[in-house]
Design a protein around this motif. Structure first.
Motif, PDB file in Angstrom:
ATOM      1  N   MET A 128      -7.550   6.563  -5.452  1.00 25.42           N
ATOM      2  CA  MET A 128      -7.614   6.305  -7.038  1.00 25.42           C
ATOM      3  C   MET A 128      -6.945   7.224  -7.494  1.00 25.42           C
ATOM      4  SD  MET A 128      -8.945   3.410  -7.349  1.00 25.42           S
ATOM      5  CE  MET A 128      -7.852   3.141  -5.696  1.00 25.42           C
ATOM      6  N   GLY A 133       2.458   7.202  -6.698  1.00 20.37           N
ATOM      7  CA  GLY A 133       1.422   8.359  -7.208  1.00 20.37           C
ATOM      8  C   GLY A 133       1.947   9.634  -6.737  1.00 20.37           C
ATOM      9  N   ASN A 160       3.543  -5.152  -6.315  1.00 19.19           N
ATOM     10  CA  ASN A 160       2.694  -4.931  -5.218  1.00 19.19           C
ATOM     11  C   ASN A 160       2.176  -6.392  -4.745  1.00 19.19           C
ATOM     12  OD1 ASN A 160       0.849  -4.690  -3.168  1.00 19.19           O
ATOM     13  ND2 ASN A 160      -0.621  -3.272  -4.617  1.00 19.19           N
ATOM     14  N   HIS A 198      -7.433   1.643 -12.680  1.00 18.94           N
ATOM     15  CA  HIS A 198      -7.104   3.128 -12.723  1.00 18.94           C
ATOM     16  C   HIS A 198      -5.847   3.214 -12.897  1.00 18.94           C
ATOM     17  CE1 HIS A 198     -11.008   4.938 -11.044  1.00 18.94           C
ATOM     18  NE2 HIS A 198     -11.228   3.477 -10.723  1.00 18.94           N
ATOM     19  N   VAL A 199      -4.872   2.240 -12.646  1.00 23.28           N
ATOM     20  CA  VAL A 199      -3.369   2.329 -12.910  1.00 23.28           C
ATOM     21  C   VAL A 199      -3.298   1.957 -14.470  1.00 23.28           C
ATOM     22  CG1 VAL A 199      -1.296   1.295 -12.367  1.00 23.28           C
ATOM     23  CG2 VAL A 199      -2.987   1.159 -10.772  1.00 23.28           C
ATOM     24  N   TYR A 231      -3.373   6.350  -7.716  1.00 21.39           N
ATOM     25  CA  TYR A 231      -3.308   5.206  -8.727  1.00 21.39           C
ATOM     26  C   TYR A 231      -2.984   5.713 -10.074  1.00 21.39           C
ATOM     27  CZ  TYR A 231      -4.178   1.040  -5.465  1.00 21.39           C
ATOM     28  OH  TYR A 231      -4.292   0.153  -4.637  1.00 21.39           O
ATOM     29  N   LYS A 232      -4.113   6.771 -10.343  1.00 24.17           N
ATOM     30  CA  LYS A 232      -4.003   7.278 -11.604  1.00 24.17           C
ATOM     31  C   LYS A 232      -2.612   8.124 -11.969  1.00 24.17           C
ATOM     32  CE  LYS A 232      -8.951   7.858 -12.140  1.00 24.17           C
ATOM     33  NZ  LYS A 232     -10.064   8.763 -12.247  1.00 24.17           N
ATOM     34  N   ARG A 235     -10.199  -1.611  -8.862  1.00 18.27           N
ATOM     35  CA  ARG A 235      -9.459  -0.384  -8.736  1.00 18.27           C
ATOM     36  C   ARG A 235      -8.170  -0.492  -9.302  1.00 18.27           C
ATOM     37  NH1 ARG A 235      -9.620  -0.382  -1.897  1.00 18.27           N
ATOM     38  NH2 ARG A 235     -11.912  -0.354  -1.593  1.00 18.27           N
ATOM     39  N   LEU A 236      -7.715  -1.604  -9.527  1.00 15.38           N
ATOM     40  CA  LEU A 236      -6.125  -1.705 -10.427  1.00 15.38           C
ATOM     41  C   LEU A 236      -6.481  -0.879 -11.772  1.00 15.38           C
ATOM     42  CD1 LEU A 236      -4.956  -5.000  -9.389  1.00 15.38           C
ATOM     43  CD2 LEU A 236      -4.176  -2.725  -8.701  1.00 15.38           C
ATOM     44  N   ASN A 238       0.729  -1.236   0.047  1.00 19.52           N
ATOM     45  CA  ASN A 238       0.001  -0.036  -0.038  1.00 19.52           C
ATOM     46  C   ASN A 238       0.767   1.191  -0.185  1.00 19.52           C
ATOM     47  OD1 ASN A 238      -2.516  -1.462   0.235  1.00 19.52           O
ATOM     48  ND2 ASN A 238      -2.287  -1.514   2.467  1.00 19.52           N
ATOM     49  N   MET A 243       2.277   1.736  -3.452  1.00 22.42           N
ATOM     50  CA  MET A 243       1.432   2.325  -4.414  1.00 22.42           C
ATOM     51  C   MET A 243       1.222   3.868  -4.209  1.00 22.42           C
ATOM     52  SD  MET A 243       0.324  -0.235  -6.654  1.00 22.42           S
ATOM     53  CE  MET A 243      -1.157   0.152  -7.156  1.00 22.42           C
ATOM     54  N   CYS A 264      -0.812  -1.822 -15.713  1.00 22.55           N
ATOM     55  CA  CYS A 264      -1.014  -2.808 -14.675  1.00 22.55           C
ATOM     56  C   CYS A 264      -1.154  -4.069 -15.105  1.00 22.55           C
ATOM     57  CB  CYS A 264      -1.891  -2.594 -13.649  1.00 22.55           C
ATOM     58  SG  CYS A 264      -1.991  -3.272 -12.192  1.00 22.55           S
TER      59      CYS A 264
END
Length: 302
Positions: free
Chosen positions: A228, A119, A130, A267-268, A231-232, A264-265, A112, A115, A271
């Motif tokens: 998020m 960002g 991760n 948004h990466v 993440y973006k 959620r992933l 966590n 990640m 990935c």
């Protein structure tokens, strides 16, 4: 006792009113990017020893003990703030890998942190792995009153001694605790980990190298919209690794699922995912060779 193939060495960095302990493997310099390993909650940097031993290629590797864990020491506190891990990591990288885009691996809480940090400082990360750093269930603003009250109540419990961690009569007792928590952990690895996860006090009782204040719930709610946004902002390629046992489902009982995590992933921007078979949450203990192979294959891709 587990026989280490790649011995580590230690350094201590005075930083932010702490003496930060960092474990090192491999040469002091390497043509490959520095590999930084971030451990999880109630764990230590030495936890990665089995995975490091399984890596095929020699490279510079560092693994800090987070504040309040392992051999990192400082003034007593009665709670921890998650943002401090981000600042700690930034200063650690300024010292040990200045101006370098590093390869970053994080497990659980460390995943966590990895990640979020990627960002915040996307230019500092070349690639990111991760390991079961799922984040937390989404929250609502109307949960704030009860959360703050819970935080205050737990602060009181800590100061009354109700949150003290259990101590053990021997290193073998610590090893048995580790094997009870993780039935896949072999006795030789448990004995080795116990010597790094705990140490004897002046009365001969073995104490866990983790501050009980880490048990206190964060006063701040987990903001999914903020997570998020971070993440973006990640620009590094990300490999999200999970174990074949659904630890997320076991923890949250439907409040947060793997399906939600995978959403959620998305948004990466770059990935991919992978699964380590015959493993639970401590996948780097259960299947270090699988984890090491996944890490190296991902880091070495063009």
């Amino acid at each position: 006792m587990y026989q280490v193939l790649k011995p580590s060495r230690s350094s201590t960095l005075p930083m932010r009113h702490l003496n930060y302990h960092v474990r090192h493997w491999g040469p002091d310099t390497s043509p490959l990017p520095t590999l930084v390993l971030l451990h999880g909650w109630m764990d230590v940097g030495a936890s990665y020893q089995f995975t490091v031993d399984a890596l095929q290629h020699e490279r510079r590797i560092i693994a800090p003990d987070w504040r309040g864990f392992g051999l990192t020491t400082g003034a007593p506190v009665d709670h921890y703030v998650f943002a401090d891990y981000l600042a700690d990591l930034d200063l650690l990288l300024d010292h040990y890998a200045p101006g370098e885009a590093i390869d970053l691996v994080g497990h659980s809480m460390g995943g966590n942190v990895a990640m979020m940090y990627a960002g915040v400082r996307p230019e500092r990360i070349r690639r990111l792995v991760n390991l079961e750093g799922f984040g937390l269930p989404a929250t609502r603003p109307d949960q704030a009153p009860k959360r703050y009250a819970q935080w205050i109540d737990e602060i009181k419990q800590l100061h009354s001694g109700d949150m003290a961690l259990k101590s053990y009569d021997s290193q073998e007792g610590v090893a048995r605790r580790l094997m009870k928590t993780n039935p896949r952990l072999s006795e030789d690895k448990a004995q080795w980990l116990a010597g790094h996860w705990a140490q004897p006090n002046t009365q001969g009782q073995w104490e866990i190298l983790g501050d009980p204040a880490h048990k206190i719930t964060s006063a701040q709610l987990y903001r999914l919209d903020e997570a998020m946004a971070l993440y973006k902002n990640i620009t590094a390629p990300v490999l999200a690794v999970e174990a074949s046992d659904d630890s997320l489902g076991q923890w949250w009982k439907g409040r947060y699922t793997l399906e939600e995590y995978h959403q959620r992933l998305t948004h990466v921007r770059n990935c991919r995912t992978a699964v380590v078979h015959d493993a639970a949450h401590m996948l780097h203990h259960d299947q270090p060779a699988q984890v090491a192979r996944l890490i190296e294959e991902f880091l070495e891709q063009a």
